[in-house]
Every structure is written in C-alpha cells, then in structure tokens.
Motif scaffolding. Sequence first.
Motif, PDB file in Angstrom:
ATOM      1  N   HIS A 131      -1.159  15.451  15.870  1.00 61.49           N
ATOM      2  CA  HIS A 131      -0.889  16.560  14.962  1.00 61.49           C
ATOM      3  C   HIS A 131       0.493  16.312  14.567  1.00 61.49           C
ATOM      4  O   HIS A 131       1.004  17.362  13.829  1.00 61.49           O
ATOM      5  N   GLU A 132       1.205  15.488  14.985  1.00 66.22           N
ATOM      6  CA  GLU A 132       2.520  15.194  14.474  1.00 66.22           C
ATOM      7  C   GLU A 132       2.631  14.392  13.386  1.00 66.22           C
ATOM      8  O   GLU A 132       2.088  13.421  13.294  1.00 66.22           O
ATOM      9  N   LYS A 133       3.609  14.750  12.369  1.00 68.26           N
ATOM     10  CA  LYS A 133       3.720  14.211  10.998  1.00 68.26           C
ATOM     11  C   LYS A 133       4.974  13.468  10.974  1.00 68.26           C
ATOM     12  O   LYS A 133       5.224  12.548  10.277  1.00 68.26           O
ATOM     13  N   ASN A 134       6.040  13.825  11.864  1.00 63.67           N
ATOM     14  CA  ASN A 134       7.398  13.150  11.806  1.00 63.67           C
ATOM     15  C   ASN A 134       7.490  12.374  12.898  1.00 63.67           C
ATOM     16  O   ASN A 134       7.977  12.882  14.111  1.00 63.67           O
ATOM     17  N   LEU A 135       7.431  10.853  12.757  1.00 62.28           N
ATOM     18  CA  LEU A 135       7.749  10.040  13.943  1.00 62.28           C
ATOM     19  C   LEU A 135       8.541   9.172  13.533  1.00 62.28           C
ATOM     20  O   LEU A 135       8.420   7.837  14.068  1.00 62.28           O
ATOM     21  N   ILE A 136       9.599   9.169  12.886  1.00 60.26           N
ATOM     22  CA  ILE A 136      10.516   8.575  12.472  1.00 60.26           C
ATOM     23  C   ILE A 136      11.226   7.900  13.468  1.00 60.26           C
ATOM     24  O   ILE A 136      11.603   8.646  14.274  1.00 60.26           O
ATOM     25  N   ASP A 137      11.353   6.574  13.428  1.00 58.55           N
ATOM     26  CA  ASP A 137      12.299   5.691  14.820  1.00 58.55           C
ATOM     27  C   ASP A 137      11.565   5.839  16.288  1.00 58.55           C
ATOM     28  O   ASP A 137      11.994   5.676  17.003  1.00 58.55           O
ATOM     29  N   ASP A 166       4.820  10.149   8.974  1.00 55.45           N
ATOM     30  CA  ASP A 166       6.020   9.422   8.944  1.00 55.45           C
ATOM     31  C   ASP A 166       6.472   8.623   9.907  1.00 55.45           C
ATOM     32  O   ASP A 166       6.841   9.185  11.008  1.00 55.45           O
ATOM     33  N   LEU A 167       5.995   7.144   9.777  1.00 58.22           N
ATOM     34  CA  LEU A 167       6.355   6.484  11.034  1.00 58.22           C
ATOM     35  C   LEU A 167       7.262   5.382  10.336  1.00 58.22           C
ATOM     36  O   LEU A 167       7.279   4.216  11.089  1.00 58.22           O
ATOM     37  N   SER A 168       8.124   5.636   9.631  1.00 60.91           N
ATOM     38  CA  SER A 168       9.203   4.718   9.079  1.00 60.91           C
ATOM     39  C   SER A 168       9.980   4.298  10.084  1.00 60.91           C
ATOM     40  O   SER A 168      10.590   5.116  11.060  1.00 60.91           O
ATOM     41  N   ARG A 169      10.175   3.052  10.291  1.00 60.33           N
ATOM     42  CA  ARG A 169      11.036   2.468  11.289  1.00 60.33           C
ATOM     43  C   ARG A 169      10.547   2.463  12.813  1.00 60.33           C
ATOM     44  O   ARG A 169      11.255   2.312  13.732  1.00 60.33           O
ATOM     45  N   ALA A 170       9.385   3.037  12.991  1.00 61.91           N
ATOM     46  CA  ALA A 170       8.812   3.169  14.147  1.00 61.91           C
ATOM     47  C   ALA A 170       8.545   1.831  15.075  1.00 61.91           C
ATOM     48  O   ALA A 170       8.335   0.909  14.155  1.00 61.91           O
ATOM     49  N   ASN A 171       8.700   1.882  16.287  1.00 62.42           N
ATOM     50  CA  ASN A 171       8.397   0.792  17.060  1.00 62.42           C
ATOM     51  C   ASN A 171       7.228   0.815  17.647  1.00 62.42           C
ATOM     52  O   ASN A 171       6.669   1.625  18.567  1.00 62.42           O
ATOM     53  N   LEU A 206      -4.651   5.883   9.592  1.00 59.69           N
ATOM     54  CA  LEU A 206      -3.253   5.765   9.162  1.00 59.69           C
ATOM     55  C   LEU A 206      -3.206   6.137   7.661  1.00 59.69           C
ATOM     56  O   LEU A 206      -2.256   5.507   7.032  1.00 59.69           O
ATOM     57  N   THR A 207      -4.372   6.581   7.066  1.00 57.75           N
ATOM     58  CA  THR A 207      -4.459   6.728   5.521  1.00 57.75           C
ATOM     59  C   THR A 207      -3.098   7.417   4.907  1.00 57.75           C
ATOM     60  O   THR A 207      -2.919   8.529   5.568  1.00 57.75           O
ATOM     61  N   GLY A 208      -2.558   6.902   4.144  1.00 63.65           N
ATOM     62  CA  GLY A 208      -1.370   7.412   3.357  1.00 63.65           C
ATOM     63  C   GLY A 208      -0.022   7.648   4.304  1.00 63.65           C
ATOM     64  O   GLY A 208       0.696   8.114   3.988  1.00 63.65           O
ATOM     65  N   ALA A 209       0.068   6.839   5.565  1.00 60.44           N
ATOM     66  CA  ALA A 209       1.132   7.074   6.462  1.00 60.44           C
ATOM     67  C   ALA A 209       2.180   6.017   5.789  1.00 60.44           C
ATOM     68  O   ALA A 209       2.051   5.040   5.106  1.00 60.44           O
ATOM     69  N   ASP A 210       3.341   6.489   6.238  1.00 59.89           N
ATOM     70  CA  ASP A 210       4.733   5.991   5.820  1.00 59.89           C
ATOM     71  C   ASP A 210       5.193   5.037   7.054  1.00 59.89           C
ATOM     72  O   ASP A 210       5.749   5.664   7.897  1.00 59.89           O
ATOM     73  N   LEU A 211       5.009   3.674   6.892  1.00 61.46           N
ATOM     74  CA  LEU A 211       5.381   2.706   7.772  1.00 61.46           C
ATOM     75  C   LEU A 211       6.350   1.935   7.562  1.00 61.46           C
ATOM     76  O   LEU A 211       6.473   0.671   7.908  1.00 61.46           O
ATOM     77  N   THR A 212       7.346   2.168   6.626  1.00 58.10           N
ATOM     78  CA  THR A 212       8.401   1.515   5.972  1.00 58.10           C
ATOM     79  C   THR A 212       9.359   1.095   7.182  1.00 58.10           C
ATOM     80  O   THR A 212       9.696   1.767   8.002  1.00 58.10           O
ATOM     81  N   GLY A 213       9.505  -0.419   7.309  1.00 54.57           N
ATOM     82  CA  GLY A 213      10.173  -0.907   8.108  1.00 54.57           C
ATOM     83  C   GLY A 213       9.672  -0.775   9.441  1.00 54.57           C
ATOM     84  O   GLY A 213      10.483  -1.093  10.490  1.00 54.57           O
ATOM     85  N   ALA A 214       8.322  -0.495   9.628  1.00 51.48           N
ATOM     86  CA  ALA A 214       7.942  -0.226  11.159  1.00 51.48           C
ATOM     87  C   ALA A 214       7.690  -1.645  11.788  1.00 51.48           C
ATOM     88  O   ALA A 214       7.363  -2.709  10.873  1.00 51.48           O
TER      89      ALA A 214
END
Length: 236
Positions: free
Chosen positions: A40-46, A63-68, A79-87
Amino acid sequence: MNSLDQQDQDQALEGAKVYQPPSPQLNQPLAPATLDSINHEKNLIDANLCRADLCEADLRHADLSRANLSQANLAGADLTGADLTGANLSQANLTGAALGRAILVDANLSEANLKAADLIQANLTRGNLTRANLWQAILNRSDLSKANLSESNLGRASLVGTNLWLADLSRADLSAANFTGANLSATNLSETNLTAADLTGVNLSRANLMGAEFNRATLTGANLSKTIFPDGEIHS
C-alpha cells in the motif's frame, strides 16, 4: 503517588510517544507484515529492498526511483506504471512481472530474469540489460533507445513497434523474436543470433550487423539504407 513517581511516569509516557519501531535490516527478506505495508506504500524512493521477497507484490504506480532491488524476488509482481528511474534491479527475479508503462530510465537490470515479463510501452531509455533474460518477454512499443542489451536473451520476445535506436544488442540471442515495425536504426547488432527472427518493416538504417546470423529471418519491407551487413558490406 509522590511527585517524583509522577515525574518518572510522565517521562516514560513522553518517551513512548516518540518511539519508532526499528526498520528492517538491510539485505534481509521482508517479513509478511512489512510486505503488506509495502503493498500500500507508493513512496519508496531510495528504499533498500536488496534481496527482498516481493513475489506478487502490488506496486502499481509506486515511486521506486533509485531504489535498491538487486537480487529481489519480484516474480509475478505488479509494477504497472511504477517509476523505477535509476533503480538497481541487477540479478532480480522479475519472471512474469507486469511492468507495462513503467519508467525504467537509467535502471540497472543487468543479469535480471525478465522471462515472460510484460513491458508494453515501458520506458527503458539508457537501461542496462546486459546478460538479462528476456525470453518470451513482451516489449511492444517500449522505448529501449540507447539501452545496453549486449549478451541478453530475447529469444521469442515480442518487440513490435519498439524503439531500439542506438541500442547495443551485440552478441544477443534474438532467435524467433518479433521486431515487426521496430526502429533499429544505428543499432549495434554485431554477432547477434537473428535466426528465424521477424524483421518485417523494420528500420535497420545504419545498423551494424557484422557477424550476425540471419538464417530463416524475414526482412520484408525493411529499411536497409547504409546498413552494415554480416560480411562487412555497406548497403547503399
């Protein structure tokens, strides 16, 4: 109760208000309760989710941008429509995962398992997919421009209308893949296996096909302007 006891109790209550539960240890599989909260979490940046078990997790539009997410288990995850920029998804298990319209710009997917994954209209610009397993993956109308797919397995994959401009596909297995209408201009296809591949209507202008295997490949209507052929000859 004396004033000293009351003071001690007040201090204890105050401390309880600011207590925060410990975060999951790095590089450890997530407990079920933690997975439920991530669903249910949408903000998982870094976020550090290295080796996490996220099998069939609901991460739509997260939002999984830059996530490891290296070596994470994301088999069947949405992960439909998820943001994985730089992940970092290196060596992750994404078998059968849904990544339609996901943003994977500059993402690291080296040696990831994307067998039969849905990547329709995903943005993989400049993505690192070296030695990734994309067997039977669906990448129709996705953007793989400037991506590195060297030594990857794209056997029987569907890349209809996909943009592969300036991508590196050297030494990749593209056997029986469907590239109908794809843009492969200025793409490095040297030493690739294109056996039985469908290249109908493909733009291969300025592509490098040095040492490529074309046995039973279909090239009907392909644009071969200034293409470098397997024998090194440049088409006019």
